[in-house]
Scaffold this active site. Structure first.
Site, PDB file in Angstrom:
ATOM      1  N   GLY A  90      36.541  45.837  29.872  1.00 36.09           N
ATOM      2  CA  GLY A  90      35.930  47.139  29.681  1.00 36.09           C
ATOM      3  C   GLY A  90      36.133  48.096  30.835  1.00 36.09           C
ATOM      4  CG  ASP A 250      32.185  36.716  29.682  1.00 37.63           C
ATOM      5  OD1 ASP A 250      31.191  36.068  29.352  1.00 37.63           O
ATOM      6  OD2 ASP A 250      32.125  37.716  30.423  1.00 37.63           O
TER       7      ASP A 250
END
Length: 492
Positions: A90, A250
């Site tokens: 992101g 993650d």
């Protein structure tokens, strides 16, 4: 003078579902804070050319070098035990891959380089504080011998970002063996895309576990390889008092490297329940919980690989469970060997494990500083009869007094003389770690006063963590009561 990157991109050749093609967002006024010149040379880059206005523009994302992949990688992940089916880069963009001077493929990624399709509500930027923290801690971990991502450069953007306070914006250039995570496999497994899981596994085998390609069961060999590397990595964390803080899937690297330094910290007083991360309210990722959490994360990877392990899902689950059962053996072997070395025990004896664990228990009972206690024990190894400096670190000295005679009695079984024993222990017990109060002081100097001299000095000290540096002895000391850092923040 053109800056040349010898890109040789492989991840960008995978199907388009693996990433989004996106360019970094240009910044107002890029200015280089720090360039890791030795690392640049190792990557086959010219540090003199990087240390130019054009180099700063590339390292800030304002200019793309020729041949850049410029992609944001897709992944999912369990965050504090809750599954999020789409996360992704992101605020990071993979510029591309290079083959370094040792023939190792390395990613070069910009963190804080602007919004991507995976940004959700984020601004895609990074603040100066977290960039400096990751630079310091990742480079310290490398010097401590821990597999880790590296920091190539930190650049000011000339812009401001809003977090808990307004901070200068910055971009970190991160280097990794790859940025493939457990969550990358989860992204495709959650969508039932077995072809993508297989393609990703094949890519990981070729890149990180080439020996698995020759095995009778390549995907099982891949799983076993990842398990072994993670077990070794977590054992190394435990040897130096490192707390990752956000061990989500993650943030778990398939390559077995430490990745994503958010609210990470190093323990001062030894306590397995220690938590620093402001977002870890329940202590899920406390220091002592890191080994079982690593196994939990690996179990999530195994779930993704079950269809590749056997055409029969029940049989695949059985194969995965057997492989996961090997984690404890790998971890315990690495952990206990590491503890023994820290105590100067290099020829295995039946009671060494208990002696090592009892020392940790004594440190916890006596509220002793983790790093300094092991270092002083190293210093005392030349003359084990003189343990006053170690004993002074215990609030309750009786805990140490009960243990010390057993250690003295054990040492004669070793072959080294005092000087050799001391040197061997100093080689595994650092004098200098990125103590939290020192890192925070560096960040405050940079953010509040635009003063990067403390940052440069701390990095210089941490480059040689095992060597005595009398002029910097203060960096080895634990914090005073008023200096203690009780909470660290993600900074995203």
């Amino acid at each position: 003078m053109t800056v040349h990157f010898p890109f040789d991109n492989s991840y960008a050749a995978l199907p388009e579902t693996f990433f989004a093609r996106v360019a970094p967002t240009p910044v107002a006024a890029p200015r280089l804070i720090r360039l890791n010149r030795p690392l640049a040379q190792q990557l086959g880059l010219d540090p003199d050319r990087l240390d130019t206005p054009e180099g700063a523009e590339i390292l800030a994302g304002t200019r793309l070098p020729d041949g850049a992949a410029s992609i944001a990688m897709a992944y999912a992940g369990h965050q504090f035990g809750n599954f999020v089916p789409q996360l992704g880069d992101g605020r990071a963009i993979l510029l591309g891959e290079v083959i370094d001077r040792d023939g190792v493929r390395r990613d070069i990624q910009l963190k804080g380089s602007g919004r991507t399709p995976f940004s959700r509500m984020g601004d895609g930027r990074a603040a100066l504080g977290p960039v400096l923290r990751e630079y310091i801690v990742s480079e310290a971990m490398a010097a401590l011998g821990v597999p880790t991502t590296r920091s190539l450069a930190a650049v000011l953007t000339g812009e401001r970002v809003m977090r808990d306070e307004i901070q200068p914006g910055a971009v970190l250039t991160r280097v990794a063996s790859s940025h493939i995570r457990v969550g990358t496999f989860q992204f495709f497994a959650a969508r039932g895309d077995r072809d993508a899981v297989r393609a990703l596994a094949d890519h990981v085998i070729a890149r990180h576990y080439p020996e698995a390609a020759e095995a009778d069961a390549p995907y099982l060999a891949l799983l076993e390889g990842v398990i072994a590397r993670q077990a070794d990595l977590i054992a190394r964390w435990m040897m130096i008092g490192f707390i990752h803080g956000v061990m989500n899937t993650d943030n778990t690297s398939i390559a077995g490297e430490t990745i994503d330094y958010g609210p990470c910290a190093f323990m001062d007083t030894f306590d397995p329940k220690t938590v620093f991360s402001s977002i870890d309210q329940m202590g899920r990722y406390a220091f002592g919980n890191q080994p079982p959490i690593a196994l939990w994360n690996l179990t999530r990877l195994a779930e993704c690989l079950v269809p590749l392990l056997s055409d029969d899902d029940d049989k695949g689950v059985e194969i995965a469970q057997t492989a996961l059962g090997g984690f404890a053996e790998h971890f315990n072997a690495a952990y206990l060997a590491g503890l023994a070395a820290k105590l100067g025990l290099f020829t295995a004896q039946p009671d060494d494990a208990q002696l090592s664990l009892d020392f940790l228990a004594a440190m916890s009972r006596g509220s002793a500083d983790f790093t300094l206690t092991f270092r002083r024990l190293s210093d005392a190894a030349f003359e084990p009869a003189d343990l006053g400096g170690v004993r002074a670190l215990f609030d309750d000295p009786s805990a140490f007094d009960d243990w010390a005679p057993r250690w003295r009695a054990r040492l004669p079984a070793e072959q080294q003389d005092g000087a050799a024993r001391q040197a061997a222990m100093r080689a595994v017990n650092p004098a200098y770690i990125p103590r939290n109060h020192r890192v925070e002081a560096v960040i405050r100097a940079a953010v509040d006063r635009n003063d990067f001299a403390p940052f440069d000095e701390l990095l210089a000290v941490l480059t040689n963590p095992f060597r005595e540096q009398p002029e910097f002895a203060r960096y080895a000391e634990p914090p005073q009561l008023h200096e203690r850092v009780l909470e660290t923040f993600c900074g995203t």
